[in-house]
Structures are given as structure tokens and as C-alpha cells.
Motif scaffolding. Structure first.
Motif, PDB file in Angstrom:
ATOM      1  N   SER A  47       0.990  -1.220  -0.023  1.00 44.27           N
ATOM      2  CA  SER A  47       0.129  -0.141   0.070  1.00 44.27           C
ATOM      3  C   SER A  47       0.728   1.210  -0.050  1.00 44.27           C
ATOM      4  O   SER A  47       1.990   1.070   0.579  1.00 44.27           O
ATOM      5  CB  SER A  47      -1.030   0.070   1.450  1.00 44.27           C
ATOM      6  OG  SER A  47      -1.636   1.098   1.272  1.00 44.27           O
ATOM      7  N   CYS A  48       0.370   2.315  -0.571  1.00 45.23           N
ATOM      8  CA  CYS A  48       1.140   3.539  -0.648  1.00 45.23           C
ATOM      9  C   CYS A  48       0.107   4.772  -0.489  1.00 45.23           C
ATOM     10  O   CYS A  48      -1.061   4.703  -0.873  1.00 45.23           O
ATOM     11  CB  CYS A  48       2.185   3.610  -1.784  1.00 45.23           C
ATOM     12  SG  CYS A  48       1.302   3.552  -3.203  1.00 45.23           S
ATOM     13  N   ILE A  49       0.599   5.894   0.029  1.00 44.31           N
ATOM     14  CA  ILE A  49      -0.234   7.081   0.019  1.00 44.31           C
ATOM     15  C   ILE A  49       0.521   8.209  -0.402  1.00 44.31           C
ATOM     16  O   ILE A  49       1.816   8.363  -0.227  1.00 44.31           O
ATOM     17  CB  ILE A  49      -0.714   7.277   1.513  1.00 44.31           C
ATOM     18  CG1 ILE A  49      -1.664   8.185   1.734  1.00 44.31           C
ATOM     19  CG2 ILE A  49       0.579   7.404   2.514  1.00 44.31           C
ATOM     20  CD1 ILE A  49      -2.364   8.265   3.053  1.00 44.31           C
ATOM     21  N   SER A  50      -0.166   9.183  -1.387  1.00 41.10           N
ATOM     22  CA  SER A  50       0.592  10.329  -1.645  1.00 41.10           C
ATOM     23  C   SER A  50       0.531  11.410  -0.606  1.00 41.10           C
ATOM     24  O   SER A  50       0.258  11.181   0.584  1.00 41.10           O
ATOM     25  CB  SER A  50      -0.542  10.954  -2.734  1.00 41.10           C
ATOM     26  OG  SER A  50      -1.607  11.257  -2.264  1.00 41.10           O
ATOM     27  N   SER A  51       1.727  12.102  -0.860  1.00 40.32           N
ATOM     28  CA  SER A  51       1.853  13.243   0.203  1.00 40.32           C
ATOM     29  C   SER A  51       0.555  14.100   0.562  1.00 40.32           C
ATOM     30  O   SER A  51       0.523  14.483   1.887  1.00 40.32           O
ATOM     31  CB  SER A  51       2.906  14.477  -0.379  1.00 40.32           C
ATOM     32  OG  SER A  51       2.299  14.834  -1.640  1.00 40.32           O
ATOM     33  N   THR A  52      -0.430  14.200   0.052  1.00 36.85           N
ATOM     34  CA  THR A  52      -1.746  14.897   0.300  1.00 36.85           C
ATOM     35  C   THR A  52      -2.483  13.814   0.577  1.00 36.85           C
ATOM     36  O   THR A  52      -3.528  14.454   1.356  1.00 36.85           O
ATOM     37  CB  THR A  52      -2.176  15.524  -1.067  1.00 36.85           C
ATOM     38  OG1 THR A  52      -2.634  14.528  -2.102  1.00 36.85           O
ATOM     39  CG2 THR A  52      -1.122  16.349  -1.834  1.00 36.85           C
ATOM     40  N   GLY A  53      -2.205  12.660   0.772  1.00 41.46           N
ATOM     41  CA  GLY A  53      -3.416  11.721   1.216  1.00 41.46           C
ATOM     42  C   GLY A  53      -4.441  11.497   0.260  1.00 41.46           C
ATOM     43  O   GLY A  53      -5.311  10.765   0.552  1.00 41.46           O
ATOM     44  N   GLY A  54      -4.329  12.175  -1.067  1.00 44.43           N
ATOM     45  CA  GLY A  54      -5.537  12.051  -1.966  1.00 44.43           C
ATOM     46  C   GLY A  54      -5.545  10.774  -2.795  1.00 44.43           C
ATOM     47  O   GLY A  54      -6.540  10.399  -3.322  1.00 44.43           O
ATOM     48  N   VAL A  62      -4.759  -7.120  -0.220  1.00 46.62           N
ATOM     49  CA  VAL A  62      -5.224  -6.802   1.069  1.00 46.62           C
ATOM     50  C   VAL A  62      -6.303  -5.724   1.097  1.00 46.62           C
ATOM     51  O   VAL A  62      -6.864  -5.102   2.285  1.00 46.62           O
ATOM     52  CB  VAL A  62      -3.885  -6.030   1.652  1.00 46.62           C
ATOM     53  CG1 VAL A  62      -2.770  -6.919   1.549  1.00 46.62           C
ATOM     54  CG2 VAL A  62      -3.761  -4.753   0.669  1.00 46.62           C
ATOM     55  N   LYS A  63      -7.034  -5.285  -0.086  1.00 50.23           N
ATOM     56  CA  LYS A  63      -7.946  -4.509  -0.162  1.00 50.23           C
ATOM     57  C   LYS A  63      -9.128  -4.924   0.713  1.00 50.23           C
ATOM     58  O   LYS A  63      -9.427  -6.146   0.510  1.00 50.23           O
ATOM     59  CB  LYS A  63      -8.688  -4.452  -1.867  1.00 50.23           C
ATOM     60  CG  LYS A  63      -7.633  -3.356  -2.759  1.00 50.23           C
ATOM     61  CD  LYS A  63      -8.363  -3.487  -3.984  1.00 50.23           C
ATOM     62  CE  LYS A  63      -7.575  -2.457  -4.945  1.00 50.23           C
ATOM     63  NZ  LYS A  63      -8.054  -2.484  -6.081  1.00 50.23           N
ATOM     64  N   GLY A  64      -9.622  -3.789   1.487  1.00 49.11           N
ATOM     65  CA  GLY A  64     -10.617  -4.145   2.223  1.00 49.11           C
ATOM     66  C   GLY A  64     -10.555  -4.658   3.498  1.00 49.11           C
ATOM     67  O   GLY A  64     -11.065  -4.677   4.492  1.00 49.11           O
ATOM     68  N   ARG A  65      -8.947  -5.021   3.798  1.00 50.12           N
ATOM     69  CA  ARG A  65      -8.574  -5.627   5.010  1.00 50.12           C
ATOM     70  C   ARG A  65      -7.576  -4.673   5.752  1.00 50.12           C
ATOM     71  O   ARG A  65      -7.477  -4.584   7.026  1.00 50.12           O
ATOM     72  CB  ARG A  65      -7.802  -7.153   5.026  1.00 50.12           C
ATOM     73  CG  ARG A  65      -9.032  -7.897   4.371  1.00 50.12           C
ATOM     74  CD  ARG A  65      -8.280  -9.168   4.496  1.00 50.12           C
ATOM     75  NE  ARG A  65      -6.999  -9.398   3.256  1.00 50.12           N
ATOM     76  CZ  ARG A  65      -5.946  -9.927   4.070  1.00 50.12           C
ATOM     77  NH1 ARG A  65      -5.943 -10.006   5.192  1.00 50.12           N
ATOM     78  NH2 ARG A  65      -4.966  -9.832   3.195  1.00 50.12           N
ATOM     79  N   PHE A  66      -6.680  -3.897   4.986  1.00 42.71           N
ATOM     80  CA  PHE A  66      -5.670  -3.090   5.263  1.00 42.71           C
ATOM     81  C   PHE A  66      -5.958  -1.702   5.283  1.00 42.71           C
ATOM     82  O   PHE A  66      -6.859  -1.319   4.150  1.00 42.71           O
ATOM     83  CB  PHE A  66      -4.393  -3.497   4.683  1.00 42.71           C
ATOM     84  CG  PHE A  66      -3.796  -4.683   5.052  1.00 42.71           C
ATOM     85  CD1 PHE A  66      -4.415  -5.547   5.765  1.00 42.71           C
ATOM     86  CD2 PHE A  66      -2.274  -4.802   4.608  1.00 42.71           C
ATOM     87  CE1 PHE A  66      -3.693  -6.775   6.045  1.00 42.71           C
ATOM     88  CE2 PHE A  66      -1.700  -6.120   4.696  1.00 42.71           C
ATOM     89  CZ  PHE A  66      -2.590  -7.117   5.743  1.00 42.71           C
ATOM     90  N   ALA A  67      -5.434  -0.907   6.032  1.00 44.52           N
ATOM     91  CA  ALA A  67      -5.780   0.749   5.733  1.00 44.52           C
ATOM     92  C   ALA A  67      -4.345   1.665   6.171  1.00 44.52           C
ATOM     93  O   ALA A  67      -3.947   1.223   7.230  1.00 44.52           O
ATOM     94  CB  ALA A  67      -6.894   1.279   6.779  1.00 44.52           C
ATOM     95  N   ILE A  68      -3.917   2.259   5.188  1.00 36.63           N
ATOM     96  CA  ILE A  68      -2.758   3.092   5.408  1.00 36.63           C
ATOM     97  C   ILE A  68      -3.493   4.393   5.995  1.00 36.63           C
ATOM     98  O   ILE A  68      -4.308   5.116   5.353  1.00 36.63           O
ATOM     99  CB  ILE A  68      -1.869   3.058   4.116  1.00 36.63           C
ATOM    100  CG1 ILE A  68      -0.674   3.752   4.206  1.00 36.63           C
ATOM    101  CG2 ILE A  68      -2.774   3.855   2.970  1.00 36.63           C
ATOM    102  CD1 ILE A  68       0.404   3.481   3.105  1.00 36.63           C
TER     103      ILE A  68
END
Length: 123
Positions: A47-54, A62-68
Motif C-alpha cells: 500500500s502507498c499514500i501520496s503526500s496529500t493523502g489524496g 489486502v483491499k478491504g482488510r488493510f488501511a494506510i
């Protein structure tokens, strides 16, 4: 800079665990993510997240089970893992990362991976 993953451990199938990634010399005003490497397998992007979180990416497994998520005040990234399965067993690493269409999730720097944190899902 240094990114240190922590929070791993032994958990039963169906259980939950939250990993943390603390950053020093690095701000979370950058794209960042989680990778994992299971025994005998290649490292993969989780999983990864952009600097803005957008923009957030999750591997299909892992979709539906993990949250970043990130806490920019604490300069820490988290990975909340629920409904864990034995196939989630791996060493988890955090690193600057981005998802690129048709390529996948890539590490954005050429530095070392760091120690990682071991997650073992077993009864």
C-alpha cells in the motif's frame, strides 16, 4: 534519512495488528508506502499514500482488510491490518513509494530497505 518500521508480531488468523513507520530526517510531505517480503518470495508493494493523502493504493490481496494512514504531526505512517491471513506472513518495510499505472508500486529512493518488522499469522 531513516524510516523505521515497528509493531509486528505473532497474531492468529482473523486477528488485527497495526504497524508504525517512524521517520527521521524525512518528512511525510512525500509519497510513502509499505512493502512486504514473505519467506521465499519476492518483495511486493502492499500500500502507498501520496503526500496529500489524496491518492491511496492497495494491492488486491489486502483491499478491504488493510488501511494506510499518516500522522504528519508525529511524522509517522501506519498500516492497520485486519482479518489477517497466514499468507500475510512477511517482513514489512516502509519506504518512499508511489503507484505508477502499468508498472505497479515502486520504491522512490535507492537507499537500503532498513530492518523491517516481522508479521507472523499463525494459529
Amino acid at each position: 534519512f531513516q524510516l523505521q518500521a515497528s509493531g509486528g508480531g505473532l497474531v492468529q488468523p482473523g486477528g488485527s495488528l497495526t504497524l508504525s513507520c517512524s521517520a527521521s530526517g524525512f518528512t511525510l510531505d512525500s509519497d510513502i508506502g509499505w512493502f512486504r517480503q514473505a519467506p521465499g518470495k519476492e518483495r511486493e508493494g502492499v500500500s502507498c499514500i501520496s503526500s496529500t493523502g489524496g491518492d491511496i493504493y492497495y494491492a488486491d490481496s489486502v483491499k478491504g482488510r488493510f488501511a494506510i494512514s499518516t500522522d504528519k504531526i508525529k511524522n509517522t505512517m501506519y498500516l492497520q491490518m485486519t482479518n489477517l491471513k497466514p499468507e500475510d506472513t512477511a517482513v514489512y518495510y516502509c519506504a518512499p513509494a508511489r503507484y505508477i499505472d502499468n508498472i505497479g508500486m515502486v520504491k522512490l529512493d535507492f537507499g537500503s530497505w532498513g530492518q523491517g518488522t516481522l508479521v507472523t499469522v499463525s494459529s
